[in-house]
Design an enzyme around this catalytic site. Structure first.
Site, PDB file in Angstrom:
ATOM      1  N   VAL A  42      53.146  33.775  40.995  1.00 30.50           N
ATOM      2  CA  VAL A  42      51.641  33.632  41.498  1.00 30.50           C
ATOM      3  C   VAL A  42      51.051  34.865  42.605  1.00 30.50           C
ATOM      4  CG1 VAL A  42      50.133  31.956  42.621  1.00 30.50           C
ATOM      5  CG2 VAL A  42      52.015  31.135  41.386  1.00 30.50           C
ATOM      6  N   THR A  53      40.988  42.423  38.552  1.00 28.32           N
ATOM      7  CA  THR A  53      40.750  40.918  38.772  1.00 28.32           C
ATOM      8  C   THR A  53      39.236  41.074  39.446  1.00 28.32           C
ATOM      9  OG1 THR A  53      43.079  40.710  40.090  1.00 28.32           O
ATOM     10  CG2 THR A  53      41.088  39.707  41.238  1.00 28.32           C
ATOM     11  N   THR A  96      40.742  41.878  45.963  1.00 27.40           N
ATOM     12  CA  THR A  96      41.400  42.214  44.819  1.00 27.40           C
ATOM     13  C   THR A  96      42.713  43.564  45.259  1.00 27.40           C
ATOM     14  OG1 THR A  96      41.436  43.575  42.650  1.00 27.40           O
ATOM     15  CG2 THR A  96      39.847  43.927  44.537  1.00 27.40           C
TER      16      THR A  96
HETATM   17  N1  ASP Z   1      45.467  40.545  43.539  1.00 20.01           N
HETATM   18  C1  ASP Z   1      46.045  40.222  42.066  1.00 20.01           C
HETATM   19  C2  ASP Z   1      47.189  39.823  41.946  1.00 20.01           C
HETATM   20  O1  ASP Z   1      48.046  39.963  42.458  1.00 20.01           O
HETATM   21  C3  ASP Z   1      45.847  41.480  41.196  1.00 20.01           C
HETATM   22  C4  ASP Z   1      44.408  42.271  41.265  1.00 20.01           C
HETATM   23  O2  ASP Z   1      43.815  42.040  42.317  1.00 20.01           O
HETATM   24  O3  ASP Z   1      44.221  42.955  40.279  1.00 20.01           O
HETATM   25  O4  ASP Z   1      47.460  38.988  40.961  1.00 20.01           O
END
Ligand code: ASP
Length: 309
Positions: free
Chosen positions: A205, A176, A227
Site C-alpha cells: 500500500v 498517480t 505524488t
Molecule cells: N505515490 C504513489 C505510490 O507510491 C505513486 C505515484 O505517485 O505515482 O503508490
C-alpha cells in the site's frame, strides 16, 4: 461572488521535454484541461469542493494516460490493484480504499466509504464487498490494460524489483492523479488515486490512500494531494506536515509546501511533488522532480496547464 479554485496533478517524475513528442504533449494537456474544466465548472456553479475533486479525479482515472483507474500499472502478479482517498476540510471526514481490483473509479468508492460506511479505510476483499453493496461500476481486467505499462512490467517482472514511475530516466508515462479545491462556501477538499508502482508486491500500500501521507484537507489550513515515492511520503507524513507547518508555525502555503518537498522529503531520500490550495484559495505546486503533470484555475487566477519544471 466568493472565491473558488482548483488544482490537479497527473503524477510527477522524470518528465523531459526532449523525450516527449508534440502529439503526446498535446494529448496530456488535453486530458489535464478536460479534467480541470469539469472541476472548475462545478465550483463556478457553487458546487462543493468534494464534488469538484471527485469529478476531476474520475476523469483522470478514465484516461489511460495516467496511472490510476484505466491504465493503472501492473503488480508483480500482472494485476491492477488500486488505491484512492478523499477528504473534506470542513468536517475532517475522509474515506480511503486500498488493493481494490476491477473498480472503474476508485475515488468514488473512497467517497462512498466516507459517506456511507462507519469507517475511514477499507482494503482488499472487504472493499470489494462494500463496492458491490454500493453497486459500484466494475470492469474486466482488459479495461485497465495499457500496452506501455505492460511493457514496463515485462522489463522488471521476476527481478524482485519494483519500479516507481518517478525513478526512471527513459521516456515514461507517469501518473498517480489528484485534485484539490476550495469552493465558494469556503470549504476545501482533496482526492488522490493511483495504481501504485509497477511490479509492486501483493499487499503493498502506498501513500495515496493514507490520510495525512498522500492526501489531506483541513479548512483551517489547506488541502493537499501528493505524488511520488510512496514509502517516503508515508514516512514523512507529507500532506499533514504541510498543514501542520501552516497551523502551528504560521507558514504560508507556498513556504510550507516547499519546506516539505525540497527539504524534509529530500532529506530522507524521497522524490515527487504535491498540489495544494489554502482556505483563501491560493494555489501551489511544489515538486523536486524534472516535471509534474499539473493544472490549476481559480475565480481570481488564470488557467495554467503545465508539464515541465
Ligand atoms: N505515490 C504513489 C505510490 O507510491 C505513486 C505515484 O505517485 O505515482 O503508490
Amino acid at each position: 461572488m466568493s472565491k473558488f479554485s482548483i488544482a490537479l496533478h497527473g503524477g510527477a517524475g522524470t518528465i523531459l521535454k526532449q523525450s516527449m513528442t508534440a502529439d503526446k504533449e498535446k494529448a496530456y494537456k488535453e486530458a489535464l484541461e478536460k479534467a480541470l474544466l469539469a472541476g472548475y465548472t462545478i465550483l463556478e456553479k457553487k458546487g462543493s469542493a468534494v464534488d469538484a475533486v471527485e469529478k476531476t479525479v474520475m476523469l483522470l482515472e478514465d484516461s489511460p494516460l495516467f496511472n490510476a483507474g484505466k491504465g493503472s500499472v501492473f503488480t508483480a502478479e500482472g494485476k491492477h490493484e488500486m488505491d484512492a482517498s478523499i477528504m473534506e476540510g470542513r468536517t475532517l471526514n475522509a474515506g480511503a480504499i486500498s488493493m481494490v481490483k476491477n473498480i472503474k473509479n476508485p475515488v468514488s468508492l473512497a467517497r462512498l466509504v466516507m459517506e456511507k460506511s462507519d469507517h475511514v479505510f477499507l482494503a482488499g476483499e472487504g472493499a470489494a464487498i462494500f463496492a458491490k453493496s454500493m453497486k459500484c461500476e466494475f470492469r474486466e481486467d482488459a479495461y485497465f490494460y495499457d500496452e506501455f505499462r505492460y511493457q514496463q512490467w515485462q522489463d522488471i517482472k521476476n527481478t524482485g524489483k519494483t519500479q516507481l514511475d518517478h525513478s526512471v530516466t527513459k521516456d515514461e508515462k507517469f501518473g498517480t492523479v489528484g485534485a484539490v479545491a476550495l469552493d465558494v462556501h469556503g470549504n476545501v477538499a482533496a482526492a488522490t488515486s493511483t495504481g501504485g508502482m509497477t511490479n509492486k508486491s501483493f499487499g503493498r500500500v502506498g501513500d495515496s490512500p493514507m490520510i495525512g501521507a498522500g492526501n489531506y484537507a483541513n479548512n483551517n489550513t489547506c488541502a493537499v494531494s501528493c505524488t511520488g515515492s510512496g514509502e517516503f511520503f508515508i514516512r514523512g507524513v507529507v500532506a499533514y506536515d504541510v498543514s501542520c507547518l501552516m497551523e502551528y508555525k504560521n507558514f504560508i502555503l507556498q513556504q510550507a509546501c516547499d519546506e516539505v518537498i525540497h527539504h524534509r522529503l529530500k532529506k530522507i531520500g524521497g522524490d515527487g511533488g504535491l498540489i495544494a490550495v489554502d482556505s483563501q484559495g491560493n494555489l501551489t505546486f511544489s515538486f523536486n522532480t524534472e516535471g509534474m503533470y499539473r493544472a490549476c484555475w481559480g475565480s481570481e487566477s488564470d488557467k495554467i496547464v503545465a508539464i515541465y519544471k
